[in-house]
Design a protein around this motif. Structure first.
Motif, mmCIF file in Angstrom:
data_model
loop_
_atom_site.group_PDB
_atom_site.id
_atom_site.type_symbol
_atom_site.label_atom_id
_atom_site.label_comp_id
_atom_site.label_asym_id
_atom_site.label_seq_id
_atom_site.Cartn_x
_atom_site.Cartn_y
_atom_site.Cartn_z
ATOM 1 N N UNK A 1 -29.106 -46.902 -58.188
ATOM 2 C CA UNK A 1 -29.422 -48.064 -57.345
ATOM 3 C C UNK A 1 -28.668 -49.306 -57.789
ATOM 4 N N UNK A 2 -28.451 -49.491 -59.075
ATOM 5 C CA UNK A 2 -27.768 -50.693 -59.548
ATOM 6 C C UNK A 2 -26.286 -50.697 -59.176
ATOM 7 N N UNK A 3 -25.726 -49.528 -58.905
ATOM 8 C CA UNK A 3 -24.296 -49.442 -58.596
ATOM 9 C C UNK A 3 -23.995 -49.570 -57.113
ATOM 10 N N UNK A 4 -25.034 -49.599 -56.277
ATOM 11 C CA UNK A 4 -24.852 -49.619 -54.830
ATOM 12 C C UNK A 4 -25.648 -50.776 -54.238
ATOM 13 N N UNK A 5 -24.970 -51.639 -53.495
ATOM 14 C CA UNK A 5 -25.628 -52.752 -52.809
ATOM 15 C C UNK A 5 -25.555 -52.518 -51.302
ATOM 16 N N UNK A 6 -26.708 -52.562 -50.641
ATOM 17 C CA UNK A 6 -26.796 -52.314 -49.204
ATOM 18 C C UNK A 6 -27.132 -53.624 -48.506
ATOM 19 N N UNK A 7 -26.296 -53.992 -47.538
ATOM 20 C CA UNK A 7 -26.436 -55.272 -46.846
ATOM 21 C C UNK A 7 -26.608 -55.005 -45.348
ATOM 22 N N UNK A 8 -27.715 -55.456 -44.780
ATOM 23 C CA UNK A 8 -27.963 -55.276 -43.356
ATOM 24 C C UNK A 8 -27.696 -56.524 -42.554
ATOM 25 N N UNK A 9 -27.733 -56.379 -41.214
ATOM 26 C CA UNK A 9 -27.541 -57.486 -40.292
ATOM 27 C C UNK A 9 -28.629 -57.450 -39.233
ATOM 28 N N UNK A 10 -28.894 -58.604 -38.623
ATOM 29 C CA UNK A 10 -29.818 -58.651 -37.507
ATOM 30 C C UNK A 10 -29.717 -59.957 -36.760
ATOM 31 N N UNK A 11 -30.222 -59.947 -35.511
ATOM 32 C CA UNK A 11 -30.234 -61.168 -34.698
ATOM 33 C C UNK A 11 -31.419 -61.118 -33.736
ATOM 34 N N UNK A 12 -31.736 -62.271 -33.184
ATOM 35 C CA UNK A 12 -32.890 -62.401 -32.284
ATOM 36 C C UNK A 12 -32.508 -62.155 -30.835
ATOM 37 N N UNK A 13 -31.357 -62.647 -30.405
ATOM 38 C CA UNK A 13 -30.904 -62.484 -29.023
ATOM 39 C C UNK A 13 -29.401 -62.751 -28.973
ATOM 40 N N UNK A 14 -28.815 -62.620 -27.765
ATOM 41 C CA UNK A 14 -27.402 -62.937 -27.623
ATOM 42 C C UNK A 14 -26.729 -62.052 -26.596
ATOM 43 N N UNK A 15 -25.466 -61.703 -26.883
ATOM 44 C CA UNK A 15 -24.705 -60.787 -26.030
ATOM 45 C C UNK A 15 -24.019 -59.766 -26.923
ATOM 46 N N UNK A 16 -23.689 -58.611 -26.317
ATOM 47 C CA UNK A 16 -23.103 -57.520 -27.093
ATOM 48 C C UNK A 16 -22.183 -56.716 -26.191
ATOM 49 N N UNK A 17 -21.118 -56.157 -26.752
ATOM 50 C CA UNK A 17 -20.286 -55.188 -26.038
ATOM 51 C C UNK A 17 -20.882 -53.805 -26.271
#
Length: 418
Positions: free
Chosen positions: A292-308
């Motif tokens: 676990x110390x050798x791997x960093x996991x980074x997520x993303x998120x948003x509330x609203x918007x537009x997307x392709x």
């Protein structure tokens, strides 16, 4: 938990400090079609390469297509002078995942950064995915024809096994359930020969080996896909994790890698309902294999918007409206609590309950129907266990696809389109 408002690349300092000793940093995306995720991921990745010495970026894309990009960004002989030209040659639907202006800008920066450094210090760009059976087979033919004609027979035997199914390798998967259409033996022979070749140094030999691994993984994937259930998803993510490990070995014992993929691949599956369905992913496998110390996991998120995204598999993409996140979701809570953009670094004893409890977390794939928000598009998630950090954009906008020719791609398995 630490919260840092985001306004400039320097605001990533707390996150960079958190990942300083990590060998692998996996950076996700809540959609495959949001400008803000790609732009912020680019800013973070530039700093990881320039300041912390990361050696390569490995993405949720096909090895042969990404290898053309890699040849460009590292200035390899015969590589294209402009990485965007390589990205515009991506043909597998959905092309916009990587053939977009945001990735082109990063790859142009990476090429300029690399060309100021000796060859052995240049950062690469590679594909992790399993879909490119025919493209990888052709790449093997090209390599063996020049370097090892004696091994060409094994490649031709594997090709002949798949040839009756044309480009529709999912038909091979269906046939293998009812008749002896399995190409496994021929693929194993091909893989053994290319592994022998790759035992000696050389980028071309390594690429040939990886293409043979793709062919082997694709054969297993399409055979499993027709049966349903978690097996085909797991074959794909295990293949991506294995490819990442081969890249780390290739770059050397001190190598460090960055992964770009959807949150559903990057965030530890054990902190979601995926685990109950028997699914694993590269985030979980990375932690299990490297610690676990050798791997960093980074997520993303948003509330609203537009997307392709696209309304159906294989159909043209379009910019769609992403409605406000539903009540009770992670995104609704962050909308209420966080500034417009922020980075959250998890850890410590002061984490609020909404970080540790299972809460709905939105996931949008390449196929998206906003009207389904009330029933789908969310994954129950313990946010602080699924990720080590989370990048928040209250409103995300659609990215900018390049004019790449799209050919129908193979169907993906659950969770669909990620």
């Amino acid at each position: 938990m630490l919260v840092q408002r985001l306004g400039a690349p320097s605001d990533f300092d707390p996150l960079l400090e958190r990942v300083r000793d990590a060998r692998i940093v996996m950076i996700g995306e809540a959609t495959h079609g949001s400008y803000d995720y790609y732009r912020l991921r680019e800013q973070l990745t530039r700093r990881l390469i320039a300041e912390q010495g990361f050696d390569f970026v490995a993405v949720e894309g096909d090895w042969p297509d990404c290898d053309r990009v890699n040849c460009s960004v590292v200035g390899a002989p015969g590589g294209l002078a402009d990485p965007q030209t390589a990205l515009e040659r991506f043909e597998r639907w959905p092309t916009w995942m990587w053939a977009n202006a945001e990735v082109a800008r990063f790859c142009r920066w990476l090429r300029a950064w690399n060309l100021e450094r000796p060859e052995g210090e240049r950062a690469g760009f590679h594909g992790l995915d399993v879909y490119s059976l025919w493209e990888s087979m052709q790449a093997i033919f090209d390599y063996l024809g020049e370097e090892d004609p004696a091994s060409l027979e094994a490649a031709q035997e594997a090709y002949r096994c798949f040839e009756p199914y044309g480009k529709r390798v999912e038909d091979y998967g269906t046939a293998s359930r009812f008749v002896s259409a399995r190409c496994e033996e021929e693929v194993v022979r091909l893989l053994a020969r290319t592994r022998e070749q790759a035992a000696t140094d050389g980028a071309d030999r390594f690429a040939a080996w990886q293409n043979a691994e793709v062919v082997a993984g694709a054969e297993r994937y399409y055979r499993a896909m027709v049966g349903g259930g978690p097996e085909s998803w797991n074959i794909r993510d295990i293949h991506m994790a294995d490819t990442l490990d081969r890249l780390l070995d290739r770059y050397g014992p001190q190598a460090r890698g960055i992964v770009w993929a959807h949150n559903t691949h990057v965030g530890d599956a054990r902190a979601t309902d995926m685990a109950a369905d028997g699914l694993v992913n590269i985030g979980q496998l990375g932690r299990e294999r490297h610690g676990r110390d050798a791997v960093a996991l980074v997520g993303f998120g948003s509330y609203r918007g537009t997307v392709v995204a696209a309304p159906r598999w294989g159909s043209p993409s379009e910019a769609m409206i992403v409605p406000p996140a539903r009540d009770g979701s992670v995104e609704r809570r962050l909308h209420e609590l966080m500034p417009e953009r922020a980075v959250l670094v998890f850890g410590g004893e002061d984490q609020p309950e909404w970080v540790t409890a299972a809460t709905d977390h939105r996931a949008i794939g390449v196929v998206y129907d906003p009207s389904f928000e009330a029933w789908g598009n969310y994954v129950p998630t313990k946010l602080g266990e699924r990720y080590d950090a989370f990048i928040w954009c209250d409103e995300a906008t659609a990215l900018h696809p390049l004019p790449a020719p799209a050919a129908p791609g193979e169907m993906e398995t659950y969770p669909a389109g990620v």
